[in-house]
Design a protein around this motif. Structure first.
Motif, PDB file in Angstrom:
ATOM      1  N   ARG A  80       0.810  -1.211   0.000  1.00  0.00           N
ATOM      2  CA  ARG A  80       0.000   0.000   0.000  1.00  0.00           C
ATOM      3  C   ARG A  80       0.844   1.262   0.000  1.00  0.00           C
ATOM      4  N   ALA A  81       2.101   1.174  -0.411  1.00  0.00           N
ATOM      5  CA  ALA A  81       2.989   2.324  -0.368  1.00  0.00           C
ATOM      6  C   ALA A  81       2.664   3.353  -1.438  1.00  0.00           C
ATOM      7  N   ILE A  82       1.989   2.974  -2.478  1.00  0.00           N
ATOM      8  CA  ILE A  82       1.643   3.901  -3.546  1.00  0.00           C
ATOM      9  C   ILE A  82       0.160   3.713  -3.866  1.00  0.00           C
ATOM     10  N   PRO A  83      -0.546   4.797  -4.093  1.00  0.00           N
ATOM     11  CA  PRO A  83      -1.973   4.657  -4.397  1.00  0.00           C
ATOM     12  C   PRO A  83      -2.193   3.898  -5.711  1.00  0.00           C
ATOM     13  N   SER A  84      -3.191   3.056  -5.729  1.00  0.00           N
ATOM     14  CA  SER A  84      -3.502   2.334  -6.961  1.00  0.00           C
ATOM     15  C   SER A  84      -4.259   3.253  -7.903  1.00  0.00           C
ATOM     16  N   ASN A  85      -4.208   2.918  -9.173  1.00  0.00           N
ATOM     17  CA  ASN A  85      -4.965   3.679 -10.166  1.00  0.00           C
ATOM     18  C   ASN A  85      -5.899   2.716 -10.891  1.00  0.00           C
ATOM     19  N   VAL A  90      -7.879  -2.817 -12.774  1.00  0.00           N
ATOM     20  CA  VAL A  90      -8.262  -3.705 -13.878  1.00  0.00           C
ATOM     21  C   VAL A  90      -7.303  -4.880 -13.958  1.00  0.00           C
ATOM     22  N   PHE A  91      -6.004  -4.602 -13.887  1.00  0.00           N
ATOM     23  CA  PHE A  91      -4.986  -5.660 -13.983  1.00  0.00           C
ATOM     24  C   PHE A  91      -5.156  -6.685 -12.856  1.00  0.00           C
ATOM     25  N   CYS A  92      -5.332  -6.217 -11.628  1.00  0.00           N
ATOM     26  CA  CYS A  92      -5.490  -7.131 -10.494  1.00  0.00           C
ATOM     27  C   CYS A  92      -6.781  -7.934 -10.587  1.00  0.00           C
ATOM     28  N   THR A  93      -7.836  -7.308 -11.082  1.00  0.00           N
ATOM     29  CA  THR A  93      -9.097  -8.033 -11.268  1.00  0.00           C
ATOM     30  C   THR A  93      -8.923  -9.160 -12.279  1.00  0.00           C
ATOM     31  N   LEU A  94      -8.236  -8.875 -13.386  1.00  0.00           N
ATOM     32  CA  LEU A  94      -8.007  -9.907 -14.400  1.00  0.00           C
ATOM     33  C   LEU A  94      -7.132 -11.036 -13.855  1.00  0.00           C
ATOM     34  N   LEU A  95      -6.100 -10.696 -13.098  1.00  0.00           N
ATOM     35  CA  LEU A  95      -5.256 -11.730 -12.501  1.00  0.00           C
ATOM     36  C   LEU A  95      -6.056 -12.578 -11.510  1.00  0.00           C
ATOM     37  N   SER A 146       6.068   4.932 -15.406  1.00  0.00           N
ATOM     38  CA  SER A 146       5.080   5.993 -15.480  1.00  0.00           C
ATOM     39  C   SER A 146       4.096   5.934 -14.316  1.00  0.00           C
ATOM     40  N   SER A 147       3.591   4.755 -14.006  1.00  0.00           N
ATOM     41  CA  SER A 147       2.564   4.642 -12.963  1.00  0.00           C
ATOM     42  C   SER A 147       3.127   4.829 -11.560  1.00  0.00           C
ATOM     43  N   THR A 148       4.411   4.526 -11.362  1.00  0.00           N
ATOM     44  CA  THR A 148       5.014   4.683 -10.037  1.00  0.00           C
ATOM     45  C   THR A 148       5.789   5.990  -9.909  1.00  0.00           C
ATOM     46  N   HIS A 149       5.803   6.780 -10.997  1.00  0.00           N
ATOM     47  CA  HIS A 149       6.503   8.074 -11.015  1.00  0.00           C
ATOM     48  C   HIS A 149       7.983   7.929 -10.689  1.00  0.00           C
ATOM     49  N   GLN A 150       8.582   6.855 -11.167  1.00  0.00           N
ATOM     50  CA  GLN A 150      10.007   6.647 -10.941  1.00  0.00           C
ATOM     51  C   GLN A 150      10.800   7.217 -12.108  1.00  0.00           C
TER      52      GLN A 150
END
Length: 165
Positions: A80-85, A90-95, A146-150
């Protein structure tokens, strides 16, 4: 609790337990029983992961047939260190749907993950087989950054050379 489950553990075993699972196994008098609030509700759940790790240690201490090196990790805050988007959801639901589908089809000893753009059942023994490489020229890597802003610390010359290879 019977110790039948311990017979099925291999020398290298990873046990993953869902948050809130196994509440009926923990006795109220159990000293390892620590309440913690669930992130999704105000309910208090007992820490079944800690309880199970103590039960496993007790089992092997009593049997004295095998020394074990048990590591208990609660990844709650790491995950939970970074907010999900929306893409994460969608990705976790499919997995999750793929994992349930595999389990309902009778498969065991597998995980689900993307392989060449499709979710696949991956047997556990293949996960640790050989060395894996992260393709830094792949779309998945760009999406991760991109999603983790690294920031990307990769030299563009290395990307060009890797793409040619």
């Amino acid at each position: 609790m019977k110790d039948e489950w311990a017979k099925n553990l291999s020398p290298d075993t990873v046990i993953v337990i869902a948050e809130g699972a196994g509440q009926e196994l923990i006795l109220p008098s159990d000293k390892s029983n620590k309440n913690r609030p669930d992130a999704a509700s105000d309910d208090l759940f007992h820490d079944v992961g800690l309880w199970l790790s103590l039960k496993i240690k007790d089992h092997f201490a009593r049997s004295k047939k095998m020394a074990i090196n048990l590591k208990y990790i609660d990844p709650t805050y790491m995950i939970r260190a970074i907010p999900s988007n929306a893409s994460d959801n969608v990705f976790c639901t499919l997995l999750a749907q793929s994992a349930v589908h595999g389990a309902m089809a009778g498969y065991t000893g597998f995980t689900v993950g993307p392989v060449n753009g499709r979710n696949c059942y991956i047997p556990f023994h293949l996960i640790n087989e050989g060395q894996k490489r992260v393709m830094i020229t792949d779309r998945m890597w760009a999406r991760l950054l991109s999603s983790t802003h690294q920031p990307s610390f990769v030299n563009p010359l290395h990307i060009t050379e890797e793409a040619k290879a």
